[in-house]
Structure formats: C-alpha cells, structure tokens
Design a protein around this motif. Structure first.
Motif, short mmCIF file in Angstrom:
data_model
loop_
_atom_site.label_atom_id
_atom_site.label_comp_id
_atom_site.label_asym_id
_atom_site.label_seq_id
_atom_site.Cartn_x
_atom_site.Cartn_y
_atom_site.Cartn_z
N GLU A 1 0.95 -1.20 -0.02
CA GLU A 1 0.02 0.04 0.09
C GLU A 1 0.82 1.18 -0.08
O GLU A 1 0.86 2.34 -0.85
CB GLU A 1 -0.73 0.10 1.13
CG GLU A 1 -1.81 1.00 1.18
CD GLU A 1 -2.96 0.97 2.45
OE1 GLU A 1 -2.88 0.17 3.19
OE2 GLU A 1 -3.73 1.93 2.42
N ILE A 2 1.83 1.33 0.79
CA ILE A 2 2.86 2.56 0.90
C ILE A 2 3.28 2.76 -0.39
O ILE A 2 3.65 3.72 -0.92
CB ILE A 2 3.86 2.37 2.19
CG1 ILE A 2 3.01 2.31 3.60
CG2 ILE A 2 4.72 3.34 2.21
CD1 ILE A 2 3.75 2.34 4.82
N LEU A 3 3.92 1.44 -1.02
CA LEU A 3 4.59 1.70 -2.04
C LEU A 3 3.76 2.15 -3.28
O LEU A 3 4.22 2.83 -4.07
CB LEU A 3 5.18 0.13 -2.54
CG LEU A 3 6.01 0.07 -3.64
CD1 LEU A 3 7.16 0.87 -3.68
CD2 LEU A 3 6.73 -1.33 -3.98
N GLU A 4 2.43 1.53 -3.42
CA GLU A 4 1.64 2.24 -4.71
C GLU A 4 1.18 3.37 -4.21
O GLU A 4 1.15 4.00 -5.24
CB GLU A 4 0.49 1.11 -4.41
CG GLU A 4 0.62 -0.31 -4.97
CD GLU A 4 0.72 -0.37 -6.73
OE1 GLU A 4 -0.01 0.47 -7.21
OE2 GLU A 4 1.54 -1.30 -7.12
N ARG A 5 0.90 3.89 -3.23
CA ARG A 5 0.55 5.22 -2.78
C ARG A 5 1.26 6.36 -2.97
O ARG A 5 1.37 7.59 -3.11
CB ARG A 5 -0.19 5.33 -1.57
CG ARG A 5 -1.71 4.48 -1.73
CD ARG A 5 -2.36 4.52 -0.25
NE ARG A 5 -3.49 4.09 -0.52
CZ ARG A 5 -4.62 4.92 0.01
NH1 ARG A 5 -4.74 5.87 0.24
NH2 ARG A 5 -5.81 3.99 -0.21
N THR A 6 2.92 5.97 -2.45
CA THR A 6 3.71 6.92 -2.17
C THR A 6 5.13 6.73 -2.94
O THR A 6 6.18 7.46 -3.00
CB THR A 6 4.17 7.11 -0.84
OG1 THR A 6 4.87 6.08 -0.37
CG2 THR A 6 2.87 7.42 0.18
N HIS A 7 5.25 5.59 -3.55
CA HIS A 7 6.33 5.26 -4.25
C HIS A 7 7.72 5.17 -3.03
O HIS A 7 8.89 5.75 -3.54
CB HIS A 7 6.83 6.07 -5.43
CG HIS A 7 5.89 6.02 -6.44
ND1 HIS A 7 5.26 4.82 -7.39
CD2 HIS A 7 5.34 7.08 -6.84
CE1 HIS A 7 4.48 5.26 -7.87
NE2 HIS A 7 4.21 6.59 -7.83
N ILE A 8 7.46 4.59 -2.09
CA ILE A 8 8.45 4.62 -0.90
C ILE A 8 8.55 3.05 -0.67
O ILE A 8 7.58 2.34 -0.24
CB ILE A 8 7.95 5.48 0.39
CG1 ILE A 8 7.97 6.95 -0.05
CG2 ILE A 8 9.26 5.29 1.45
CD1 ILE A 8 7.40 7.79 0.98
N ILE A 9 9.66 2.68 -0.46
CA ILE A 9 10.17 1.49 -0.01
C ILE A 9 10.18 1.33 1.44
O ILE A 9 11.17 2.17 1.97
CB ILE A 9 11.39 0.85 -0.70
CG1 ILE A 9 11.19 0.67 -2.11
CG2 ILE A 9 11.75 -0.50 -0.15
CD1 ILE A 9 10.63 -0.47 -2.52
N THR A 10 9.73 0.40 2.31
CA THR A 10 9.93 0.47 3.80
C THR A 10 9.98 -1.30 3.80
O THR A 10 10.26 -2.18 2.94
CB THR A 10 8.52 0.53 4.29
OG1 THR A 10 7.27 -0.04 3.73
CG2 THR A 10 8.45 2.20 4.12
#
Lengths: 440, 440
Positions: free
Chosen positions: A394-403
């Motif tokens: 979800e974070i990747l899809e919405r913000t293009h951020i890898i966690t």
C-alpha cells in the motif's frame, strides 16, 4: 570506475528466483545425468527461500517496471548515504598510496586486526568497562562475525532470539544446523526460542516465560524496533544468562545512535564479562557499509562448561577461517577514532537522527503509534490489524516509498513496518510530504 | 599510522599457548563457578592445537630472544613484499577520496561483488572457457571462501585432500564437522582421504587407490610443493570426479606463477563445469595479501545429487554470511585487470619467480633434490631421512632463516621443507649466501 548502480540484492534475486522454482518441481532424481552424487546440505534445504532484503529488491524492481517515471524513495535497507568525513577518506587514500612505496608496503596483517586499531576500539568504546585490546577482534563486519561465532559454537547448542530481530541470527543458526524445521503456521523454526519483544512489554522478553538456551542473541539498539534496552532490562538479561549458564551475543551495531542513558555496551552491566560476547560495526556508526569493518569483543573470563576459554576458540576461528579485515579499511577505522574523526562521524549520526525525528513526526501525525527513532536510525510503526506485506504494498503503490515489512523480522513483527532514516535530508523531506498524504 | 610490526601470528601465539595448557589439565569440571553451561563445540576440540603458521611464529620469536643481534630472514609464510604498482594504489586512493564527496559516496555494494569486477575477472581469467560474470563471486580472499564453501556443504559430506596440502582445507573440514578424530600415529584425521602426492608420482595421487569422496580439494600450482598439475593430470582428475559424482574444489591462487603450458584453471579441462568450483585470489597474483580480495567461480551446471544448483546455495551463503569485499579493495582489483595494471603485476610475479630460481640453484648446489619454483613461488626441498621440524631448527640455528616444515602440510610432507621465494632481491641473495654455507 566503480559502479554499484545495480543495487545490493538484484543479483541475489537474479540467481535465486528461476532456479529455485526449477528445484522445487521435485521431479529430479538422484544420479540423473549431469548431477553429482554430493548430497545437498540439509541445513541449506531448511532455509526459507527468500532472504528478506532480496525479496524487497525484487518488489522494488517490479515497481520500477510498472511505474518507470515514479521517483522511488527507499527507506528500506539501512544503507548510509552521507559522504565520509574528509579526514577519514584521506587517511585511507594516503595509506593506499603508500602501498606503492618500498617503505609503505605491507602484506598480511594480524588476523585479529591491527594492534593500534584494537587498542583504539578498546579505549574509545570500552574505556570504563575493562575491555583489553587483546579481547577485541577486528572484522569485516558484524554480519560476518555472527557466522564466525556460529562456526565456533557448532550445531550442538540451542539459541534464543528476540522476536522481531535481524534475520541473520536465525538464518546463520539454520545454516550451522542448530534449528529444526520451519513451521509454516507459527512462522518459526523448531529448536529456536523466539523471545517476543513487543510494545506492551517495552520491547523486552518476558524472561519468566523464556526457556533456557545456550546462546541468546540480543541486539540493542534493536534492529528493527529501534528500541534501546534500558539498564534495568540489560541487568535482568545478564542475571538470566548467569542463572542459566547461557552466553549472550550482544549486537551493538547501532550503539552510536543512543541519545539517552541506555547502555551502549553489554559490558556496562556488572558480571557481563562472564556471560557475554559483543559484536559491533563501523557500518552505521561511520558510514562504512561498503568499506567493511567491524569488531567482536570476547572477554577472557568467558568459558565453556568445561572451563575452556571461548576467546581461544574464537581466535582459532579467526586465524583459520578469516584472514583479517582489509588493511585500508582498518586505517580508515583508526581515523574514525581520532578526536577529529570521531567528532565528524558523530555529526553524521546526528544528521540521521534528525531524519528519524522528521519521519517520526510524520507517522505520528497520521495517528499511528511510532516506536524507535530516538536511539536508533529505525522507526517501528504500528498498523493495527494489517498484514505488514499488505502495508508494504500500500505504501509503495501510494507513495513510491520502499519500507520493510515487520513480519520479515519474525512473527511478532506482523502489523509493523520498519522505516529507515538513512537518506539525504531532501529525500527524507520529500518522503515525509508523500507520507503525510498517505490516507488522503 | 598503520603498524603491522607485531607480525601476523604472534597474537595467535599469545592467545593460545598458556590457556591451552590450562585447559588440557582437565581438572575443570562442568558447572564450576564462572563457567557457563554452554558445551564446547566438539569439532573445535578435535582440532590439533597449533595451526602451522602460528607455531612457526612462536619459534621465530624464541629465536629472536635467543639471538637478538641475528638478522633473521623469513622464507616462511608466503607474504608478498614488493610495492603495489602505482596505477593500482592510486586507483584505490582516488576512490577512497571520492567517498568524501556527495557524488562519489557509495554504501553497500552487491554481496557477490561489483559487476564490473566480476566481468573483468571472467574476461581476464576465463575468456576461453565460457565462465559468465554471474558465475564469479568476489570475496575477501580464498581462505575465507574455503570456509564459506564448507558452510555450504555442511557436515554430511566426505572430503579428500592432497597430501601435502594447505592446512586450511583440513582444518575447515574439522571445524564444520566432516572429520573424525586425529590419530597421532598416522597424523591424519579420520574420515578424510589423504591423497599422497609425492615426487615419485609426479605429485599426483594414485587415483586407482583413492576412495571416493564427495569433495576433492585440489590446489594447483600446489601449496606447498610448487607443482603445477599437467593437463593430463587434471583430465584424469576431472574424469575421476565425474565417475564418482564428486565435486572438485580447485584452488588456483598461484596460477599467475605458471610459466609452462600447465592449465591455469580447472575450467580449461572439458567437463569441469559439471564437477568443479574454483577458488582464487589477488593475494599472490597482485600483492593483495593485506588488502583482501579473491573470488570463487561456481558454474551454473554444477548440481547436488537432487539436481539443486550449487550456485544457488553459494549465493545464499554469500548473502547471509558475508557482505561483500571492501569496495576499495574491489576498485584495486579492477585496476589490476586493466591492461596497464595487469602488465605491472605480472612484472612483480616475474620478480618473485626470479627469486625462486636463485633459491632453487642454491639448494640444488647443496646436492639436494629441489621441486617447485618454476610454476609457483614455493620450493619444495627434500632432506631424505630427516624430520622436517629438525631441519627447520637446523636451518634456523645455522643461517637465521625461517622456512616451513613440510610435515605441517600433512604426513607426506615429512622430510621436506617449503621455502618461500617472496622477498626483496637483496634479502633473497643474502639468504642464498647463507644457505650455500649450510653444510660448511
């Protein structure tokens, strides 16, 4: 000339994916043409296929293919980003140049590390806790020393790990043969004591419910939770180890990030010399992730049940299975411990800690519970009721951020995400802006 | 700043001697005050106390104490002495400096090594034998990779070694749990196949008398004998491995010293891709003993009995138990493989080979049979009827020269001495002068 643009773990991915599928077909039989008759190591077979970080790299690559124009930000793998202080870089450069002179050339160094560096480590980090330079073994990094310690211990010991914890403890334990099979339901290996360390217990295990193990891996400040164990917690841990005759392998790779009065070394705790080994690193302390330098402290008093000193066996392992850290890296390490170098690297850890504060505020502003960050370059963010790989996506899809999904560090990491605070300030600020809009 | 004057193995000695005596008293009991309840690894217990080179260092120190004014010459441990070519040193220096800039800074590299270096290794050493860059794994040295290969293989395989051979094969095998007990009479460990390789058989084992083993360690040019296996010998070896379903771990660390048409890589032999791994090093090829750089080639075709590719497990070991060679060392390695760098390092191996010729002539002039030296930086000198530790002492007492007793490399090394040709020319000439008078 030097190009690491292919990234850390893409090559892992390239190797592992297609061929593991091939092997898992299980249509292959012993003795078919082209195969040797050498049995595959049963311990290697036990390992779960994906080491956490290669799996993340794989998803990263897929994301880039899907969104070629997105500006991806990685708060995933904890990799340093800020340049080395000039004094450290130039000390290594000058030493490298001197190797082309008759006076300056040096061949093999001591396997245990250069005497001056061992002394500087003892005096810088262990001045008040009676660690001798001969108890310090210089290495090419904490992860490598964890495996060397496993080699030393062998398959006939039992281990305990914090849950969640850095995957290398469990994986190296499986490789050396200490673990039972992986159970898909519990997501745990047999014969390993998972010490649940969650917010409700202030990230410390309930020792009354913890079975005895020979070896206790304990990381503080913790990767992934960012929690630095308090003095009282570590006193309990040492007492527990003493009562059980266990050895603590204490990983202090993030000690430089401690801002409060939490102990920076297990040896600050009275009695630890008889029950603990400490593994540490220049990687996150001084930006040496690519340069490769760490150390391990084995106190002389630490003995096996038959009285044999552990330090003798570790020394033998270092001499037989290792040949010393690069002499150039060691010169760099010594420069880090000079007054000027030390001040300069501390200002860089301060920079990453400021990053952590920014990200902490961002996640908190979303109404999420955020742990860590104060004594570590990692935040541990709680998403109640969610699966961490789902949050990752979800974070990747919405913000293009890898966690990093918390479940990658153990079953108790489910519902959590690890967020790394390493990065250039403008990248962290951009990440914060994107995350603020996560739920818009 | 960097001081390695304490020598390679003195610290090993300091650790091991007094405390091993203490432990061997066997008066200690389990559970006595101060001891943990962690059992000592039985594999570590099996190891013979003295690793060869620390024992030599110990004797060296004793000799210096006895003759403080003697000018000791070491033809013992094979340590490079000549400065690095300037192009190589300056490439590392420039890279180190660039790490202090925003554009130049790099953190973690790929665990398997920098792509450009893997490519350069494949193209320089394996151009004609179809090794892909993805089959090359960069390491911090051959000795370290030997242990990583043992971790990969685990305890449930059998091994064979040349007798004599570099002690790390046997010692790492004992540590990982493949070996039986050491037998004082035969001076061999149980469960290890010692393949006698002596002058009468042109330093090649009698394969008709050799039992099958899963793993065959084979070093060519050989340390200690200096013998480079002929093409015909290696063809026999590959055939033998194929017939037995064995894996050859081929150590080519001295390949750069080959002057005749002996193969420089096992992969020159047809069929080797299905039965061999190759371990190699920049240490003796480019004077990188202190800089730490090597590589291992695992061909994609090489499979365990169940068809699982060995390369996948090696990749997993490299990712979990290692974190890549130092980025600075890797830049140096790349410079070695540039046209100018390659020519420069070859002129240094030529220099050591000239040393070998000088020493060869000296020993031959004494009427001794001398082997090696032509394709390797080591001579293997026969002293019929003598014990090699006695010859060690005699040479040391009469000439103040350190050599290495052949028996340290295995029982078939008895009566032989290994003489290293690394050294400044004037030192080698002085050694030759002293040796000429050995029997006067």
């Amino acid at each position: 000339m030097y190009n690491s643009s292919t990234g850390n773990s893409m090559l892992c991915r390239d190797f592992m994916r297609p061929r593991i599928i091939q092997a898992s077909l299980k249509t292959q039989k012993e003795g078919i043409a082209g195969n040797t008759k050498v049995p595959r190591n049963v311990n290697m077979e036990k390992l779960r296929s994906g080491y956490l970080f290669p799996e993340i790299s794989k998803r990263e690559v897929q994301h880039i293919e899907k969104y070629p124009d997105a500006k991806l930000i990685s708060l995933g793998i904890g990799d340093t980003t800020e340049p080395l202080p000039e004094i450290i870089a130039s000390s290594m450069a000058n030493y490298a140049l001197s190797l082309s002179t008759a006076e300056g050339y040096r061949g093999y160094g001591a396997e245990q590390g250069n005497k001056a560096l061992r002394k500087a480590i003892a005096e810088t980090f262990y001045k008040d806790v009676r660690i001798k330079e001969t108890e310090v073994f210089v290495s090419d990094g904490a992860q490598c020393d964890i495996t060397r310690l496993q080699l030393l211990l062998g398959s006939n010991v039992s281990i305990a790990v914090q849950d969640p914890s850095f995957p290398a403890y469990v994986d190296s334990s499986v490789i050396i043969g200490q673990a039972g099979d992986f159970e898909d339901k519990s997501r745990m290996y047999g014969n390993i004591e998972y010490m649940k360390s969650v917010p409700q217990t202030n990230f410390f295990p309930d020792l009354a419910k913890t079975s005895r193990s020979d070896i206790i891996f304990f990381c503080s400040p913790n990767n992934p939770t960012g929690h630095a164990a308090t003095r009282q917690q570590l006193e309990q841990l040492v007492k527990f180890a003493k009562e059980n005759g266990s050895i603590i392998i204490f990983d202090s790779a993030y000690a430089a990030y401690i801002t409060d009065d939490s102990p920076r070394s297990i040896f600050e705790i009275p009695g630890a010399r008889e029950v603990a080994i400490e593994v540490s690193s220049f990687s996150k302390f001084a930006g040496f992730t690519g340069i490769r330098l760490g150390w391990t402290v084995v106190p002389e008093e630490l003995s096996f049940s038959n009285g044999f000193p552990v330090i003798n066996d570790f020394n033998r392992i270092v001499c037989t299975c290792f040949n010393g850290a690069s002499s150039i890296s060691q010169v760099g390490g010594l420069a880090c411990l000079s007054p000027e170098g030390f001040a300069a690297v501390c200002s860089i850890t301060d920079y990453y800690k400021e990053n952590a504060k920014i990200l902490h505020n961002t996640f908190a502003s979303l109404g999420l519970k955020v742990y860590g960050g104060k004594n570590a370059p990692y935040l541990w963010v709680h998403f109640p009721g969610s699966k961490s790989w789902d949050i990752f996506t979800e974070i990747l899809e919405r913000t293009h951020i890898i966690t990093v999904p918390g479940s990658g560090f153990g079953p108790a990491g489910e519902e959590f995400m690890r967020v790394s605070a390493f990065g250039h300030r403008e990248t962290i600020l951009e990440a914060a802006r994107r995350l603020e809009n996560l739920y818009l």
